[in-house]
Motif scaffolding. Structure first.
Motif, PDB file in Angstrom:
ATOM      1  N   GLY A  38       5.173  10.320  36.301  1.00 48.86           N
ATOM      2  CA  GLY A  38       4.673   9.128  36.996  1.00 48.86           C
ATOM      3  C   GLY A  38       5.681   8.001  37.024  1.00 48.86           C
ATOM      4  N   GLU A  39       5.186   6.782  36.895  1.00 51.15           N
ATOM      5  CA  GLU A  39       6.006   5.579  37.022  1.00 51.15           C
ATOM      6  C   GLU A  39       6.748   5.266  35.719  1.00 51.15           C
ATOM      7  OE1 GLU A  39       6.603   3.678  39.690  1.00 51.15           O
ATOM      8  OE2 GLU A  39       5.488   5.072  40.937  1.00 51.15           O
TER       9      GLU A  39
ATOM     10  N   LEU B 147       0.571   5.411  35.932  1.00 54.06           N
ATOM     11  CA  LEU B 147       0.155   5.105  37.302  1.00 54.06           C
ATOM     12  C   LEU B 147       0.256   3.615  37.583  1.00 54.06           C
ATOM     13  CD1 LEU B 147      -3.102   7.261  37.205  1.00 54.06           C
ATOM     14  CD2 LEU B 147      -0.937   7.935  38.232  1.00 54.06           C
TER      15      LEU B 147
ATOM     16  N   THR C  17       0.338  10.583  32.298  1.00 58.88           N
ATOM     17  CA  THR C  17       0.718  10.141  33.641  1.00 58.88           C
ATOM     18  C   THR C  17       0.652   8.621  33.694  1.00 58.88           C
ATOM     19  OG1 THR C  17      -0.270  12.155  34.548  1.00 58.88           O
ATOM     20  CG2 THR C  17       0.291  10.408  36.102  1.00 58.88           C
TER      21      THR C  17
END
Length: 383
Positions: free
Chosen positions: A178-179, A249, A247
């Motif tokens: 993810g980010e 987000l 993850t």
């Protein structure tokens, strides 16, 4: 004749004036209908309702869902690489008789050692050790493998000593995606890495902390929390287990605003959450000339745990176990602003503001005045 024609136009238009959605009274009648086999419920927002909804949200934090995993010893898995070193006390018998041209000083005995190249655990879970043979490694700790090798060397080597280290961990990992600065697999050690440790190992979040949400997947269980909440509450910084997926987000949630608001749109919001009051603010507020202040509605597929037992006792749930609910806020009551300030908007909510009862009449009168003005203009032009 011209006057009759002019009046006919608005009268026909009266029956076909546009609308932004159902009226307040129409929404309140929805309780007599069903959706996906479940009875639709209308609930007026008050302090008790807000508290029940908030309690369910708080029960979905990481510490409640995943608990505190215990720190466990490092267990060797298939594909892991081991560093195995063996020593033999003097006088060395097995490892190492020294070359004839290299001898220790008279009266001095030294220990001899043997270091094996990295041993990769095969698909059968075994590693090969000289003078010992095949040793079961998968599913055991380095200390257990070390003990077995030492035991097998007794009688062959003089007071053997063995050290086994895990130098390449291929099975005890978590995945960070993810980010983050660099998505990667993060190996877990006997220290017991926690959620923030893994995020830091991946370079941290690329987005502002206040707009970042962390989703943790463990087996069939998936939960999400705002990164800011995890940082501020150490209890939510849970210990990770092998094969967890983290993850990161950026603003993963959104609600849809419809009706008599200044901006009909899908509005994203951050993981830290959004109150109903903030949601109204982000859509530009209610339209003064159209909105019914008694008709602020939030449409939601609700968890039965968030509802009063008297409601769930008679409510039939949808196929996925939820109840279609319409929360109503009456802004004509000034105290309702407190409820709006505390009621949390959720992902995929629909915020709907109905038109005031006189709006359709006002539309008709506006249409009538427009047509009348046009007729006068045409009449003046004909003269």
């Amino acid at each position: 004749m011209l006057a009759v024609a002019c009046l006919a136009v608005p009268l026909a238009a009266c029956s076909s004036l546009g609308a932004s959605g159902p009226s307040t009274s129409s929404v309140r009648k929805i309780e007599a209908t069903q959706y996906d086999g479940s009875d639709v419920k209308i609930i007026d927002l008050d302090n008790q309702v807000v508290r029940r909804v908030a309690a369910v949200r708080n029960s979905r934090n990481f510490s409640e869902i995943f608990g505190e995993a215990a720190v466990v010893d490092t267990v060797i898995g298939y594909g892991d690489a081991l560093d195995i070193s063996m020593w033999e006390a003097p006088p060395a018998v097995l490892f190492g008789a020294m070359g004839a041209d290299v001898r220790p000083p008279a009266g001095i005995s030294i220990a001899q050692s043997a270091a094996l190249p990295g041993q990769v655990v095969g698909n059968d879970g075994l590693v090969s050790v000289p003078f010992v043979g095949r040793v079961q490694a998968a599913g055991r700790t380095p200390a257990e493998v070390q003990h077995e090798i030492s035991a097998r060397l007794r009688g062959k080597a003089n007071d053997p000593q063995v050290v086994v280290r895990l130098v390449q961990n291929e099975t005890r990992n978590v995945t960070i995606i993810g980010e983050v600065a660099a998505s990667r697999r993060v190996p877990l050690s006997a220290r017991g890495e926690r959620l923030l440790d893994a995020i830091a190992a991946a370079g941290g979040s690329r987005q502002p902390v206040g707009k970042t949400t962390i989703q943790l997947s463990r087996g069939a269980t998936v939960a999400a929390m705002a990164l800011d909440d995890i940082i501020r509450n150490p209890a939510q910084n849970v210990r990770l287990l092998p094969d967890d997926v983290v993850t990161v987000l950026f603003q993963p949630y959104s609600f849809i605003a419809l009706g008599a608001v200044n901006q009909n749109a899908e509005v994203p919001f951050e993981g830290g959450g959004l109150t109903l009051a903030q949601a109204l603010g982000r859509t530009g507020g209610l339209r003064d000339e159209r909105a019914d202040i008694r008709g602020v509605f939030v449409f939601r597929m609700e968890d039965p745990a968030a509802l009063d037992p008297s409601v769930t006792a008679t409510a039939r749930t949808t196929l996925d176990g939820r109840v279609p609910v319409v929360y109503r806020l009456n802004l004509s009551d000034a105290s309702s602003l407190f409820a709006a300030q505390d009621f949390a908007i959720r992902d995929r909510d629909i915020l709907y503001i109905s038109n005031a009862p006189g709006t359709d009449l006002q539309k008709f009168l506006n249409s009538l005045s427009t047509v009348a003005f046009s007729a006068i203009s045409v009449g003046n032009a004909v003269r």
